[in-house]
Enzyme design. Structure first.
Site, short mmCIF file in Angstrom:
data_model
loop_
_atom_site.label_atom_id
_atom_site.label_comp_id
_atom_site.label_asym_id
_atom_site.label_seq_id
_atom_site.Cartn_x
_atom_site.Cartn_y
_atom_site.Cartn_z
N GLU A 15 -99.95 -11.95 -14.92
CA GLU A 15 -98.98 -12.53 -15.86
C GLU A 15 -98.52 -11.48 -16.86
O GLU A 15 -97.34 -11.37 -17.15
CB GLU A 15 -99.63 -13.67 -16.64
N ASP A 221 -105.90 -24.97 -9.98
CA ASP A 221 -106.97 -25.56 -9.16
C ASP A 221 -107.32 -26.91 -9.74
O ASP A 221 -106.79 -27.29 -10.79
CB ASP A 221 -108.20 -24.63 -9.16
N1 SAH Z 1 -109.46 -13.73 -12.73
C1 SAH Z 1 -110.90 -13.81 -12.60
C2 SAH Z 1 -111.48 -15.11 -13.07
C3 SAH Z 1 -111.00 -15.51 -14.40
S1 SAH Z 1 -111.84 -16.88 -15.02
C4 SAH Z 1 -111.29 -13.57 -11.18
O1 SAH Z 1 -110.42 -13.49 -10.33
O2 SAH Z 1 -112.48 -13.48 -10.94
C5 SAH Z 1 -110.69 -18.12 -14.87
C6 SAH Z 1 -109.49 -18.06 -15.78
O3 SAH Z 1 -108.61 -19.12 -15.43
C7 SAH Z 1 -109.82 -18.27 -17.22
O4 SAH Z 1 -108.95 -17.49 -17.99
C8 SAH Z 1 -109.60 -19.77 -17.45
O5 SAH Z 1 -108.94 -20.03 -18.67
C9 SAH Z 1 -108.72 -20.23 -16.29
N2 SAH Z 1 -109.19 -21.31 -15.41
C10 SAH Z 1 -108.55 -21.67 -14.26
N3 SAH Z 1 -109.21 -22.65 -13.62
C11 SAH Z 1 -110.31 -22.94 -14.36
C12 SAH Z 1 -111.40 -23.85 -14.19
N4 SAH Z 1 -111.49 -24.64 -13.11
N5 SAH Z 1 -112.36 -23.86 -15.14
C13 SAH Z 1 -112.28 -23.04 -16.22
N6 SAH Z 1 -111.28 -22.15 -16.41
C14 SAH Z 1 -110.29 -22.09 -15.51
#
Ligand code: SAH
Length: 253
Positions: A15, A221
């Site tokens: 982003e 998700d």
């Molecule tokens: N980009 C990282 C993971 C980031 S953690 C990777 O690929 O490993 C997830 C990010 O998306 C956080 O910034 C959170 O705000 C958001 N997010 C999306 N789905 C989520 C969920 N099911 N629970 C908590 N945060 C979520």
């Protein structure tokens, strides 16, 4: 009134990179493990940064934007897991109020209350909400937003007519990826639309410093046992959403 400087924070590199590409007269500065890009988008001065994930990371980044860069407003953009069953991947949530779902100081104070502030919910700023609400609704109604995404990708996620929802968001230092975990959150917060890991922290800092803010989330998700799969595949789409929404909002500021 002085010139506005808009702080834009995101928790996703994809982003931030897309928004950075819109900027001109850019100067970058590294501090505290973050890269801050100052410049302008159209006629609006902005400072853009990748906040990293989680509430501490988001709070420290918001504070830095306010104290070091003097931002007058903050917009947070990111993805989130849907909680309300009406929401689908590709829908957008604009936060009306934000809460820390993992904060619990009982019996010293009520569940979710922030110590010494006496608040459990942090509101988004009314002007931000109205502006972002009408701009995003227009992007959706006109088909502009989805026309920026390839038909293959839209099909992959079953995105046909994404919708905008305005309501409550819960934040915590946990990636929610199990039914049991969702249930534990919604048992006490039945009306939240989605969960994420930064919004309430940004809203709290902005409340404490008197800086208007808004939190915009695209559903990546459904916060269940598939969330890690949907999440990683959805990120490029989220990048396009963020670029479209941020440029349209800034054009109205
Ligand atoms: N980009 C990282 C993971 C980031 S953690 C990777 O690929 O490993 C997830 C990010 O998306 C956080 O910034 C959170 O705000 C958001 N997010 C999306 N789905 C989520 C969920 N099911 N629970 C908590 N945060 C979520």
């Amino acid at each position: 009134m002085g010139e506005k400087i808009i702080g834009i924070m995101g928790a996703m590199h994809e982003e931030i990179d897309g928004i950075a590409a819109l900027m001109s007269h850019v100067q970058t500065e590294e501090m505290g493990g973050r890269t801050y890009h100052s410049g302008s988008i159209g006629s609006v001065r902005v400072v853009l940064t990748f906040s990293r994930w989680g509430k501490v990371a988001a709070a420290v980044t918001a504070t830095h934007l306010i104290l070091k860069y003097g931002v007058t407003d903050i917009i947070f953009t990111g993805v989130a897991g849907a909680i309300d069953p009406e929401l689908h991947v590709g829908d957008i949530v604009l936060a009306q109020r934000l809460i820390h779902h993992d904060l619990d100081g009982r019996p010293l104070m009520p569940r979710y209350e922030v110590p010494l502030l006496g608040m459990t919910w942090f509101p988004a700023h009314e002007d931000h909400l109205q502006r972002a609400g009408s701009v995003i609704q227009r992007l959706l109604d006109s088909g502009t937003l989805i026309s920026a995404i390839s038909p293959e990708r839209l099909h992959l996620f079953g995105i046909e007519h994404p919708k905008l929802y305005i309501g409550d968001i819960a934040s915590g230092d946990q990636f929610i990826s199990a039914q049991q975990h969702r249930d534990a959150i919604t048992e006490h917060l039945p009306d939240i639309l989605c969960v994420e890991m930064e919004g309430a922290a940004v809203a709290q800092v902005c409340y404490e410093y008197g800086v208007p803010c808004s939190v915009i989330r695209t559903i990546s998700d459904t916060a269940d046992d598939r969330s890690h799969i949907d999440f990683s595949r959805f990120i490029p789409v989220a990048g396009t959403y963020a670029v479209q929404m941020i440029s349209a909002i800034l054009a109205q500021m």
